[in-house]
Write an enzyme that holds these catalytic residues in place. Sequence first.
Site, PDB file in Angstrom:
ATOM      1  N   LYS A 176       0.838  -1.211   0.000  1.00 14.13           N
ATOM      2  CA  LYS A 176       0.000   0.000   0.000  1.00 14.13           C
ATOM      3  C   LYS A 176       0.867   1.254   0.000  1.00 14.13           C
ATOM      4  CE  LYS A 176      -1.798   1.693   4.053  1.00 14.13           C
ATOM      5  NZ  LYS A 176      -1.556   3.141   4.217  1.00 14.13           N
ATOM      6  N   ASN A 177       1.828   1.296   0.929  1.00 15.41           N
ATOM      7  CA  ASN A 177       2.587   2.538   1.110  1.00 15.41           C
ATOM      8  C   ASN A 177       3.534   2.827  -0.047  1.00 15.41           C
ATOM      9  OD1 ASN A 177       1.232   2.914   3.445  1.00 15.41           O
ATOM     10  ND2 ASN A 177       2.948   2.446   4.824  1.00 15.41           N
TER      11      ASN A 177
ATOM     12  N   CYS B  59      -4.686  12.860  13.565  1.00 16.13           N
ATOM     13  CA  CYS B  59      -5.458  11.657  13.291  1.00 16.13           C
ATOM     14  C   CYS B  59      -5.344  10.720  14.478  1.00 16.13           C
ATOM     15  CB  CYS B  59      -5.018  10.998  11.995  1.00 16.13           C
ATOM     16  SG  CYS B  59      -3.458  10.174  12.132  1.00 16.13           S
TER      17      CYS B  59
ATOM     18  N   ARG C 154       0.969  14.088  13.509  1.00 15.25           N
ATOM     19  CA  ARG C 154       1.471  13.912  12.131  1.00 15.25           C
ATOM     20  C   ARG C 154       1.679  15.232  11.406  1.00 15.25           C
ATOM     21  NH1 ARG C 154      -1.045   8.412   9.729  1.00 15.25           N
ATOM     22  NH2 ARG C 154       0.808   8.478   8.462  1.00 15.25           N
TER      23      ARG C 154
ATOM     24  N   ASP D  71       4.098   0.201  12.122  1.00  6.69           N
ATOM     25  CA  ASP D  71       2.906  -0.403  11.521  1.00  6.69           C
ATOM     26  C   ASP D  71       2.704  -1.865  11.931  1.00  6.69           C
ATOM     27  OD1 ASP D  71       2.298   1.971  10.318  1.00  6.69           O
ATOM     28  OD2 ASP D  71       2.909   1.375   8.297  1.00  6.69           O
TER      29      ASP D  71
ATOM     30  N   ARG E 222      -9.036  -0.120   4.325  1.00  2.48           N
ATOM     31  CA  ARG E 222      -8.132   0.887   3.753  1.00  2.48           C
ATOM     32  C   ARG E 222      -6.835   0.235   3.285  1.00  2.48           C
ATOM     33  NH1 ARG E 222      -6.151   4.968   7.561  1.00  2.48           N
ATOM     34  NH2 ARG E 222      -4.789   5.114   5.787  1.00  2.48           N
TER      35      ARG E 222
END
Length: 424
Positions: free
Chosen positions: A22-23, A116, A121, A305, A397
């Site tokens: 994803k990233n 968030c 962030r 993560d 997501r």
Amino acid sequence: MRSIVVRGGKRLAGRVSVEGAKNSALKLMAAALMAPGTSRITNVPDIADVDIMAEVLTGLGVTVSRSDHSLEIDASGITSVEAPYEMVAKMRASTAVLGPLVSRIGEANVAMPGGCNIGSRKIDMHIRGLEQLGVDIVLGHGYIHASAKDGLRGADITLDFPSVGATENILMAAVLAEGRTTLENAAREPEIQDLASFLVSMGASVDGAGTPVIVVDGVEALHPCEHRVIGDRVEAGTYLVAGALGGGPVAVEGFDPHHLDMVLSKLEQAGCTVDRRADGVTVALDGRAQCVDIQTLPYPGFPTDMQAQFMALLAIADGSCVITENVFENRFMFADELVRMGADIRIESHHALIKGVSQLSGAPVRSPDLRAGAALVLAGLAADGETEVGEMHHIERGYERFVEKLVGLGADISVVESDTPEGA
Ligand code: UD1
């Protein structure tokens, strides 16, 4: 309105393949903006965040077509330079269009991301780095307005912290700047290396990606290219922890095990058998895990993560241990949900003190963010009885076919419509 219901206690075993990272995919999509013409990106995961980035690009006048796990991105005609607040609020990674737009068009108007669920962030390092490249930045009305009418100039930039997003935005901007940029204290994540190799295929000159010093010699223009996204190390790590919780053996395929070195070493210290192959890893665990201390750090340290998934494993491990979160200040919010499932976890600032319990008990819980949501499902796999993890949209997501893949490993898990509205 959807939740994941897990009935714990099943042995998990078998094979599972991971999708593209994803990233990485999100940043390659942004980078495709820099070359007029059509770039093709393959091994793109079918997840909600990719849909949002496609919407951001479409809003800029770019054509994005998708078939199976490939994207064709035609960035010939950019008609807007704005990433609006609705998009950035849905997905912070939308800010990755800042560097590409300002380098190719000389202008960008990108909404400021707010806080968030995992921390504040900030975006100050992105801004300072771009200013050093000669970009004028004006902050106002919730937007970052960036302009560089006379083009960008290479510069020597040192980051305060190896931020992934700042490294990527500065790298993408530097590629079309005049002269040499040296970026020190750069992030070294595998996704940065993937982005650099994409840019090099587009005609950029980038050296040192994957080390703390990246050197970029600006070129006048880029051309479209074709690129395959690297396998998702976080998705892989999540299924490896599932394998450890469910006994295994679970073989996870489609990623480079070197990208998970620290995670694999922690699984071994926790008592797992870890078998590395060129394209994946098999994990198994006989009995209970042993507690191990963990501290999250930028790559090649333990990834933030993977912190939540490990907390689920350590909550039922033998002994006591400490998880220290050094990357995001607010990433322990879901620990209270684990406590509701019977875990013994105390949070002291950025440390989580865990005393392993012999069994978790299933309970209704809510996922505050993507990785915490996945971790709560993993906890449910090992818990007694039924766990309902609400707000499934967080998990979607970043995980493609999460429930289906766990069913394939033998989990008793399904999706249900719940009474509580998502996000309520
Ligand atoms: C990316 C990943 C995310 C991962 C994180 C760290 C994507 C889409 N997301 O997020 O999954 O958890 O890297 O590996 O790729 N910071 C500042 N100022 C800045 C930039 C960052 O203070 O200008 C701080 C942040 O608040 C945070 C820390 O630096 O505390 C790390 O952030 P960063 O590495 O930039 O993470 P992201 O790129 O947002």
